[in-house]
Design a protein around this motif. Sequence first.
Motif, short mmCIF file in Angstrom:
data_model
loop_
_atom_site.label_atom_id
_atom_site.label_comp_id
_atom_site.label_asym_id
_atom_site.label_seq_id
_atom_site.Cartn_x
_atom_site.Cartn_y
_atom_site.Cartn_z
N PRO A 321 22.44 1.88 79.48
CA PRO A 321 22.98 1.19 80.66
C PRO A 321 21.93 0.74 81.66
CG PRO A 321 23.51 3.53 80.71
CD PRO A 321 22.60 3.32 79.55
N TYR A 322 20.67 1.06 81.42
CA TYR A 322 19.65 0.74 82.43
C TYR A 322 18.66 -0.30 81.90
CZ TYR A 322 21.60 5.03 84.31
OH TYR A 322 22.45 6.00 84.75
N PRO A 323 18.89 -1.54 82.18
CA PRO A 323 17.97 -2.58 81.72
C PRO A 323 16.81 -2.77 82.69
CG PRO A 323 19.88 -3.59 82.74
CD PRO A 323 20.06 -2.10 82.87
N CYS A 324 15.65 -3.00 82.15
CA CYS A 324 14.51 -3.36 82.97
C CYS A 324 14.58 -4.86 83.18
CB CYS A 324 13.20 -2.97 82.29
SG CYS A 324 11.75 -3.58 83.18
N GLU A 325 14.73 -5.24 84.39
CA GLU A 325 14.88 -6.67 84.65
C GLU A 325 13.56 -7.40 84.60
OE1 GLU A 325 17.59 -8.57 86.56
OE2 GLU A 325 19.19 -7.21 86.00
N ALA A 326 12.50 -6.63 84.56
CA ALA A 326 11.21 -7.29 84.46
C ALA A 326 10.93 -7.75 83.03
CB ALA A 326 10.12 -6.36 84.95
N CYS A 327 11.32 -6.92 82.07
CA CYS A 327 11.00 -7.27 80.68
C CYS A 327 12.23 -7.28 79.78
CB CYS A 327 9.96 -6.29 80.12
SG CYS A 327 10.53 -4.60 79.95
N GLY A 328 13.36 -6.81 80.29
CA GLY A 328 14.58 -6.87 79.50
C GLY A 328 14.82 -5.64 78.65
N LYS A 329 13.85 -4.77 78.55
CA LYS A 329 14.03 -3.57 77.75
C LYS A 329 15.10 -2.68 78.39
CE LYS A 329 11.29 0.12 75.70
NZ LYS A 329 11.89 0.00 74.36
N ARG A 330 15.91 -2.08 77.53
CA ARG A 330 17.00 -1.24 78.05
C ARG A 330 16.70 0.23 77.81
NH1 ARG A 330 21.50 -5.05 78.38
NH2 ARG A 330 22.76 -3.32 79.16
N PHE A 331 17.18 1.04 78.73
CA PHE A 331 16.92 2.48 78.64
C PHE A 331 18.23 3.25 78.78
CE2 PHE A 331 13.02 0.52 79.89
CZ PHE A 331 12.06 1.19 79.17
N SER A 332 18.23 4.39 78.15
CA SER A 332 19.42 5.23 78.22
C SER A 332 19.44 6.04 79.50
CB SER A 332 19.48 6.16 77.01
OG SER A 332 18.34 6.99 77.00
N ARG A 333 18.30 6.16 80.13
CA ARG A 333 18.23 6.98 81.34
C ARG A 333 17.49 6.26 82.44
NH1 ARG A 333 16.26 12.64 78.97
NH2 ARG A 333 15.18 12.62 80.95
N LEU A 334 17.93 6.52 83.64
CA LEU A 334 17.32 5.87 84.79
C LEU A 334 15.89 6.34 84.99
CD1 LEU A 334 17.80 3.93 87.10
CD2 LEU A 334 18.57 5.85 88.48
N ASP A 335 15.65 7.62 84.76
CA ASP A 335 14.28 8.11 84.97
C ASP A 335 13.32 7.52 83.95
OD1 ASP A 335 15.77 9.70 83.21
OD2 ASP A 335 14.30 11.30 83.32
N HIS A 336 13.82 7.26 82.74
CA HIS A 336 12.97 6.61 81.76
C HIS A 336 12.66 5.18 82.19
CE1 HIS A 336 14.27 9.49 78.32
NE2 HIS A 336 13.38 10.01 79.12
N LEU A 337 13.66 4.54 82.74
CA LEU A 337 13.44 3.19 83.24
C LEU A 337 12.43 3.21 84.39
CD1 LEU A 337 14.01 0.19 83.61
CD2 LEU A 337 16.05 0.80 84.91
N GLN A 365 -9.51 -4.37 90.16
CA GLN A 365 -8.42 -5.27 90.51
C GLN A 365 -7.21 -5.00 89.61
OE1 GLN A 365 -9.63 -9.37 90.44
NE2 GLN A 365 -11.59 -8.93 91.44
N VAL A 366 -6.08 -5.43 90.12
CA VAL A 366 -4.87 -5.36 89.31
C VAL A 366 -4.77 -6.62 88.48
CG1 VAL A 366 -2.36 -5.37 89.35
CG2 VAL A 366 -3.62 -3.87 90.90
N VAL A 367 -4.55 -6.42 87.23
CA VAL A 367 -4.39 -7.55 86.32
C VAL A 367 -2.92 -7.65 85.94
CG1 VAL A 367 -4.96 -8.44 84.03
CG2 VAL A 367 -6.70 -7.27 85.39
N GLN A 368 -2.40 -8.81 86.03
CA GLN A 368 -1.02 -9.01 85.62
C GLN A 368 -0.98 -9.89 84.39
OE1 GLN A 368 1.84 -9.37 88.62
NE2 GLN A 368 3.37 -10.36 87.34
N GLU A 369 -0.37 -9.35 83.37
CA GLU A 369 -0.26 -10.07 82.11
C GLU A 369 1.22 -10.24 81.84
OE1 GLU A 369 -2.78 -8.05 79.31
OE2 GLU A 369 -2.37 -9.57 77.79
N GLY A 370 1.73 -11.39 82.17
CA GLY A 370 3.18 -11.55 82.10
C GLY A 370 3.81 -10.63 83.12
N THR A 371 4.67 -9.74 82.67
CA THR A 371 5.28 -8.79 83.61
C THR A 371 4.54 -7.46 83.61
OG1 THR A 371 6.79 -8.01 81.92
CG2 THR A 371 7.54 -9.82 83.33
N ARG A 372 3.51 -7.37 82.80
CA ARG A 372 2.75 -6.12 82.73
C ARG A 372 1.64 -6.14 83.77
NH1 ARG A 372 3.51 -3.50 77.38
NH2 ARG A 372 1.69 -2.22 77.77
#
Length: 453
Positions: A321-337, A365-372
């Motif tokens: 029930p917990y989708p990552c809106e940044a990458c779309g991956k879904r998780f079964s637990r909020l803490d995992h998300l 520096q912070v590198v951003q690669e897509g949503t990573r």
Amino acid sequence: MEISSHQFHLLQQLNEQRRQDLFCDCSILVEGKVFKAHRNVLFASSGYFKMLLSQSSKETTQPTTATFQAFSPDTFTVILDFVYSGKLSLTGQNVIEVMSAASYLQMTDVISVCKTFIKSSLDISEKEKDRYFSLSDKDVSSNGVDRSCVYGAGWRAESSPPHSHVSPDQGTCMVGGSTWSNFNYFPTSQRNAQQQLSKHEQRQDSVKKPRHLGLQQPSDIPPYKSSKLEERAAEPAGHIAPSEEQVQLDTEVASPHVGYQYSQGADVIPRSLAVSQPEHESPRSSNDLPRMRFKCPFCTHVVKRKADLKRHLRCHTGERPYPCEACGKRFSRLDHLSSHFRTIHQACKPICRKCKRHVTELTGQVVQEGTRRYRLCNECLAEAGIDSIRIDLEAETPLEFPQDGDKDSRWHYGEDNRSDVEIVEDGSSDLVIQQVDDSEDEADEKEVKPKIR
DNA sequence: CTGGGGATGGGGCCC
DNA sequence: TGGGCCCCATCCCCA
């Protein structure tokens, strides 16, 4: 010549007799409430009663009394109504308890229907969530398991295992006196969901941990997975994990049905489908503290808290029930998300991803690669040939984790405002470099952390 | 092929 | 009761 209505009328008559307390030779005491029933009907419907009544069959002149504390009177009413009518009144609220009671009473048909009900409900939920990527749980549940359904078990069901697939999205349904094959319904999305789960299942197959209670899945028994609900429900459950015996012994020491082993021809009720609700000691010793245990109806796992069981059940149902809106991956637990979001999309660790050295605003520096997002030290950046890139952090919008109750709203992160951010992207790899400003970043983290923690 | 590390998932348990 | 943290096991990728 066969009169098809005979069985129905016979059952109707028996039910009528039960209501009028005619010829009832068995009393069932459930949490203080007495249910009257017919010994032969119970014998024919439940493995538990078959065992119980066959043991007490010698004293047939005496009325038999059975006492249960493992489920509520309401639940037993559903069960007993099913026994006498073939109709199972399931709702999202009672399905777990009914399934637990059915497991306890060794009523495989009821277990199967409950599993199907749960599976179908989740399937509907998934369908809804797929449509609206971040639907709230409340919405989902209102579209899912909360609908009530009345399942009718055909009394010719003995010829075939109950492969029933009834979708709760049919709303309230009354199917009585039909054979199981009359309501074979398999939503296409369910098959899709199964396909989506396949990778996860393969992974889970090997993730079976032996450490829980020292239990181990026997090598010849594939771990039970969500998409195998139907197969599991239908399969002749002839395997009993030796380790499961330990669980039974552990949790049912004082129960009157200790060590029972019901067999019906070649079919043996899987003990892994045993009670998934609190194991009240019965009769409870005055000295013993009530040892509440919750057994998973799908596996041997036992937990102390109902919430833990609920959480555990997701690993069987595949619910995420917990989708990552940044990458779309879904998780079964909020803490995992949360954990995923922190590590993948927020670059929280002040560590250079390449050389693992600690980096500060001066050294990396912070590198951003897509949503990573991750951090690189200046040396590693130089090695990569991207040392001259600077970003105006004033305009930088960090990825934000949604607050509680914000599951159905879109998350806000830099991508939405990229037009406003002075960023430099590597054309080939969608690479974005952002200057590390630990003070700023700390502030960001402080801002996000309370939401996450 | 192998070892290391990151990512992920599951359970226990505290708040 | 849910959220969240910690720990651990496993998978997967990469050097």
